[in-house]
Motif scaffolding. Structure first.
Motif, mmCIF file in Angstrom:
data_model
loop_
_atom_site.group_PDB
_atom_site.id
_atom_site.type_symbol
_atom_site.label_atom_id
_atom_site.label_comp_id
_atom_site.label_asym_id
_atom_site.label_seq_id
_atom_site.Cartn_x
_atom_site.Cartn_y
_atom_site.Cartn_z
ATOM 1 N N GLU A 1 4.822 -5.787 -11.408
ATOM 2 C CA GLU A 1 5.908 -6.687 -11.027
ATOM 3 C C GLU A 1 5.471 -7.699 -9.970
ATOM 4 O OE1 GLU A 1 9.513 -4.631 -10.147
ATOM 5 O OE2 GLU A 1 9.420 -3.385 -11.957
ATOM 6 N N LEU A 2 4.544 -7.291 -9.118
ATOM 7 C CA LEU A 2 4.126 -8.174 -8.020
ATOM 8 C C LEU A 2 3.103 -9.221 -8.428
ATOM 9 C CD1 LEU A 2 3.770 -5.532 -5.150
ATOM 10 C CD2 LEU A 2 5.483 -7.354 -5.290
ATOM 11 N N LYS A 3 2.325 -8.937 -9.476
ATOM 12 C CA LYS A 3 1.228 -9.860 -9.789
ATOM 13 C C LYS A 3 1.736 -11.236 -10.200
ATOM 14 C CE LYS A 3 0.439 -8.294 -14.575
ATOM 15 N NZ LYS A 3 -0.586 -7.691 -15.471
ATOM 16 N N GLY A 4 2.940 -11.316 -10.719
ATOM 17 C CA GLY A 4 3.513 -12.613 -11.059
ATOM 18 C C GLY A 4 3.809 -13.474 -9.846
ATOM 19 N N PHE A 5 3.813 -12.863 -8.678
ATOM 20 C CA PHE A 5 4.053 -13.579 -7.421
ATOM 21 C C PHE A 5 2.763 -13.761 -6.622
ATOM 22 C CE2 PHE A 5 7.968 -11.552 -8.654
ATOM 23 C CZ PHE A 5 8.942 -12.513 -8.406
ATOM 24 N N GLY A 6 1.629 -13.427 -7.239
ATOM 25 C CA GLY A 6 0.353 -13.538 -6.530
ATOM 26 C C GLY A 6 0.151 -12.451 -5.504
ATOM 27 N N CYS A 7 0.855 -11.330 -5.675
ATOM 28 C CA CYS A 7 0.748 -10.193 -4.754
ATOM 29 C C CYS A 7 0.179 -8.987 -5.507
ATOM 30 C CB CYS A 7 2.109 -9.861 -4.160
ATOM 31 S SG CYS A 7 2.866 -11.218 -3.217
ATOM 32 N N ALA A 8 -0.145 -7.944 -4.768
ATOM 33 C CA ALA A 8 -0.775 -6.773 -5.376
ATOM 34 C C ALA A 8 -0.263 -5.498 -4.735
ATOM 35 C CB ALA A 8 -2.297 -6.857 -5.234
ATOM 36 N N ALA A 9 -0.419 -4.389 -5.465
ATOM 37 C CA ALA A 9 -0.043 -3.066 -4.955
ATOM 38 C C ALA A 9 -1.157 -2.078 -5.283
ATOM 39 C CB ALA A 9 1.261 -2.591 -5.590
ATOM 40 N N VAL A 10 -1.419 -1.177 -4.365
ATOM 41 C CA VAL A 10 -2.387 -0.105 -4.590
ATOM 42 C C VAL A 10 -1.821 1.177 -3.987
ATOM 43 C CG1 VAL A 10 -4.372 -1.665 -4.489
ATOM 44 C CG2 VAL A 10 -3.651 -0.457 -2.413
ATOM 45 N N SER A 11 -2.320 2.317 -4.464
ATOM 46 C CA SER A 11 -2.056 3.574 -3.769
ATOM 47 C C SER A 11 -3.362 4.009 -3.122
ATOM 48 C CB SER A 11 -1.544 4.654 -4.722
ATOM 49 O OG SER A 11 -2.516 4.995 -5.688
ATOM 50 N N VAL A 12 -3.262 4.608 -1.951
ATOM 51 C CA VAL A 12 -4.454 5.072 -1.246
ATOM 52 C C VAL A 12 -4.240 6.500 -0.768
ATOM 53 C CG1 VAL A 12 -5.027 2.739 -0.456
ATOM 54 C CG2 VAL A 12 -3.766 4.279 1.071
ATOM 55 N N VAL B 1 0.851 -1.182 0.000
ATOM 56 C CA VAL B 1 0.000 0.000 0.000
ATOM 57 C C VAL B 1 0.890 1.236 0.000
ATOM 58 C CG1 VAL B 1 -1.782 1.314 1.209
ATOM 59 C CG2 VAL B 1 -1.839 -1.201 1.246
ATOM 60 N N GLU B 2 0.777 2.029 -1.052
ATOM 61 C CA GLU B 2 1.496 3.295 -1.144
ATOM 62 C C GLU B 2 0.532 4.415 -0.751
ATOM 63 O OE1 GLU B 2 4.504 4.359 -1.875
ATOM 64 O OE2 GLU B 2 5.429 2.394 -2.177
ATOM 65 N N VAL B 3 0.877 5.172 0.273
ATOM 66 C CA VAL B 3 -0.003 6.233 0.772
ATOM 67 C C VAL B 3 0.453 7.574 0.221
ATOM 68 C CG1 VAL B 3 -1.016 7.302 2.821
ATOM 69 C CG2 VAL B 3 -0.339 4.880 2.879
ATOM 70 N N THR B 4 -0.509 8.349 -0.281
ATOM 71 C CA THR B 4 -0.179 9.638 -0.859
ATOM 72 C C THR B 4 -1.264 10.645 -0.534
ATOM 73 O OG1 THR B 4 0.554 10.725 -2.898
ATOM 74 C CG2 THR B 4 -1.239 9.116 -3.102
ATOM 75 N N ASP B 5 -1.229 11.775 -1.200
ATOM 76 C CA ASP B 5 -2.254 12.812 -1.053
ATOM 77 C C ASP B 5 -2.868 13.039 -2.419
ATOM 78 O OD1 ASP B 5 -3.826 15.021 -0.478
ATOM 79 O OD2 ASP B 5 -2.158 16.427 -0.545
ATOM 80 N N GLY B 6 -4.073 12.512 -2.630
ATOM 81 C CA GLY B 6 -4.752 12.674 -3.902
ATOM 82 C C GLY B 6 -4.832 11.383 -4.684
ATOM 83 N N THR B 7 -5.808 11.312 -5.555
ATOM 84 C CA THR B 7 -5.997 10.157 -6.422
ATOM 85 C C THR B 7 -5.283 10.383 -7.750
ATOM 86 O OG1 THR B 7 -7.996 11.090 -7.404
ATOM 87 C CG2 THR B 7 -8.277 9.784 -5.397
ATOM 88 N N ALA B 8 -5.261 9.354 -8.569
ATOM 89 C CA ALA B 8 -4.677 9.507 -9.902
ATOM 90 C C ALA B 8 -5.425 10.581 -10.676
ATOM 91 C CB ALA B 8 -4.730 8.176 -10.642
ATOM 92 N N GLU B 9 -6.737 10.651 -10.493
ATOM 93 C CA GLU B 9 -7.540 11.653 -11.199
ATOM 94 C C GLU B 9 -7.248 13.055 -10.680
ATOM 95 O OE1 GLU B 9 -12.222 12.790 -12.157
ATOM 96 O OE2 GLU B 9 -11.742 11.246 -10.686
ATOM 97 N N SER B 10 -7.295 13.238 -9.368
ATOM 98 C CA SER B 10 -7.087 14.581 -8.824
ATOM 99 C C SER B 10 -5.658 15.052 -9.020
ATOM 100 C CB SER B 10 -7.465 14.620 -7.337
ATOM 101 O OG SER B 10 -6.588 13.811 -6.565
ATOM 102 N N ASN B 11 -4.699 14.139 -8.982
ATOM 103 C CA ASN B 11 -3.303 14.526 -9.145
ATOM 104 C C ASN B 11 -2.902 14.697 -10.602
ATOM 105 O OD1 ASN B 11 -2.746 14.757 -6.468
ATOM 106 N ND2 ASN B 11 -1.777 12.779 -6.238
ATOM 107 N N ALA B 12 -3.854 14.460 -11.519
ATOM 108 C CA ALA B 12 -3.583 14.757 -12.923
ATOM 109 C C ALA B 12 -3.474 16.262 -13.138
ATOM 110 C CB ALA B 12 -4.682 14.174 -13.806
ATOM 111 N N ASP B 13 -4.090 17.017 -12.234
ATOM 112 C CA ASP B 13 -3.968 18.477 -12.260
ATOM 113 C C ASP B 13 -2.773 18.899 -11.412
ATOM 114 O OD1 ASP B 13 -6.277 18.764 -13.825
ATOM 115 O OD2 ASP B 13 -7.545 18.667 -12.040
ATOM 116 N N TYR B 14 -2.085 19.913 -11.835
ATOM 117 C CA TYR B 14 -0.900 20.388 -11.128
ATOM 118 C C TYR B 14 -1.262 20.832 -9.718
ATOM 119 C CZ TYR B 14 3.554 22.861 -10.460
ATOM 120 O OH TYR B 14 4.769 23.279 -9.995
ATOM 121 N N ARG B 15 -0.467 20.416 -8.736
ATOM 122 C CA ARG B 15 -0.770 20.703 -7.345
ATOM 123 C C ARG B 15 -0.239 22.064 -6.884
ATOM 124 N NH1 ARG B 15 -2.549 16.199 -4.434
ATOM 125 N NH2 ARG B 15 -3.049 17.793 -2.877
#
Length: 332
Positions: free
Chosen positions: A219-230, A183-197
Motif C-alpha cells: 500500500e505504501l509503495k504507491g506513495f514512494g514509501c516502504a515498510a519492513v519488519s525487523v 518499521v514493524e518490530v517483532t521476534d523472529g524472521t519470516a523464515e523462523s516464524n514459519a515454524d510454530y512458536r
C-alpha cells in the motif's frame, strides 16, 4: 516498550551540555532534518533504535507507558520514557518524550496531531510496542484452549492491535512525503516464524507484524514509501538481563551456564545501528515488504554490536535447533 530512576537536575544539565556538543557533529548527519516516531521506546530495542536515530541527527518522538510518576503493567520502574528522550538528545538528536498508551486511540491521535503541528511531516515510524513478556511466562506450554482467554487476548492487543492503531493515525502523515519508512518490530524472521512458536497467542502476535510490513509495503509503495519488519536475535535487554538471568551487561556471559544459547546474544544497540542505517539509506525501498534481522542489517550496512562482533543468532539457532553441533563463536 516501556520505563527509570529520576535524574537529578545536575544530571540533566550534563546531558544537555553533552547534547549541544554532539549536535555539532550530527546537525549534518544522515538523518538531519528527519522526524521519527518510535512507538514503544522505554527500553530494549525501542530505546536503542531511538538513540541511534538521534545519533544520526533525527528528531525522535519516543513513547511508552512508564514515566517517572507511573509504571505500566510491565512492572519496571528502572527505565522511563523521559530518560529515553534524554538519551536521544545526549546522542546528538532531539528527543521528545510523549507518554502514550498505544491502545488508546485518542492518545495516539493527539500524538500524531502534535507531530504534524510541530513539524508537518513524519519520515520514520517504528512500531515496537509490546510489553507482554509477563504473559508469555504464565503460558507454561499450555494448549490454546487451556490458556486463559483474557491474557491471550491481552497479548494480541499489546503486540498487534497497538501497532494497527498507531499506523492508522500515523501513516497519513508518513505518506505526505516520499521516502517514508515504516518499521514493524517483532521476534523472529519470516523464515523462523514459519515454524510454530509453541504458544498460540504468542505465535500470532509475533507473526502479525511480518504480515503487516508485507501488506502495508504494497500500500505504501504507491506513495514512494516502504515498510519492513525487523527482529533482533537473542536480545540482552535490561529486562532479559535482570529478570530472566540476574546478570548485568558487564557479566552477561555468566548466564551462559544457565542458557547455553545466550552465547549468541546481542545488545539492543546492534539492531538500533542497523535500523538507523536502513533509515538513512536512499535505496531502502529495495527492502520493501521484507523481513530483516539484525545480522542481515549488519552485513548490509557494515555495522557491529558494541563489542565489534556481528552475532548471527537466527542462522546459529537454525542449525542448533536441528540438532547440529555448532559453536556460537563461529556466528559472532
Amino acid at each position: 516498550m516501556d520505563q527509570g530512576t529520576q535524574s537529578s537536575g545536575c544530571t540533566r544539565t550534563r546531558v544537555n551540555e553533552q547534547a549541544e556538543d554532539a549536535r555539532v557533529t550530527t546537525q549534518d548527519g544522515p538523518l538531519a532534518g528527519r522526524i521519527a516516531l518510535v512507538a514503544g521506546a522505554t527500553r530494549g530495542a525501542g530505546r536503542a533504535m531511538a538513540v541511534e536515530l538521534g545519533r544520526a541527527g533525527a528528531t525522535v518522538y519516543v513513547t511508552g507507558r512508564t514515566t517517572r510518576s507511573s509504571v505500566s503493567e510491565v512492572g519496571r520502574a528502572t527505565e522511563t520514557i523521559e530518560e529515553t528522550g534524554e538519551l536521544v538528545t545526549q546522542a546528538g538528536g532531539e528527543g521528545i518524550a510523549v507518554p502514550t498508551d498505544h491502545l488508546e486511540a485518542e492518545q495516539v491521535r493527539a500524538l500524531v496531531e502534535r507531530i504534524d503541528r510541530e513539524h508537518g511531516r513524519l519520515d520514520v515510524l517504528i512500531n515496537d510496542v509490546w510489553g507482554g513478556e509477563h504473559l508469555i511466562d504464565i503460558s507454561g506450554g499450555k494448549k490454546m484452549w487451556e490458556f486463559g482467554l483474557e491474557p491471550g487476548m491481552r497479548m494480541l492487543r499489546l503486540g498487534v492491535e497497538s501497532h494497527i492503531i498507531t499506523s492508522h493515525f500515523a501513516l497519513p502523515l508518513l505518506v505526505r512525503n516520499e521516502g517514508g519508512l515504516l518499521v514493524e518490530v517483532t521476534d523472529g524472521t519470516a523464515e523462523s516464524n514459519a515454524d510454530y512458536r509453541g504458544s498460540f497467542y504468542y505465535d500470532l502476535t509475533k507473526y502479525a507484524p511480518i504480515r503487516m510490513a508485507a501488506g502495508l509495503g504494497q500500500e505504501l509503495k504507491g506513495f514512494g514509501c516502504a515498510a519492513v519488519s525487523v527482529t533482533p536475535g537473542f536480545l540482552r535487554s535490561e529486562q532479559m538481563l535482570e529478570s530472566a538471568f540476574g546478570v548485568t551487561e558487564e557479566n552477561w556471559r555468566d548466564a551462559i551456564a544457565k542458557e547455553p544459547y545466550f552465547a549468541i546474544s546481542e545488545t539492543p544497540t546492534y539492531l538500533g545501528r542497523g535500523v538507523a542505517a536502513l533509515a538513512a539509506d536512499p535505496e531502502r525501498a529495495r527492502f520493501n515488504g521484507r523481513s530483516l534481522d539484525s545480522a542481515t542489517l549488519a552485513r548490509e550496512y557494515g555495522v557491529t554490536d558494541v563489542d565489534g562482533s556481528r552475532p548471527d543468532c537466527w542462522a546459529f539457532l537454525k542449525r542448533a535447533l536441528a540438532g547440529e553441533e555448532v559453536d556460537a563463536a563461529d556466528y559472532r
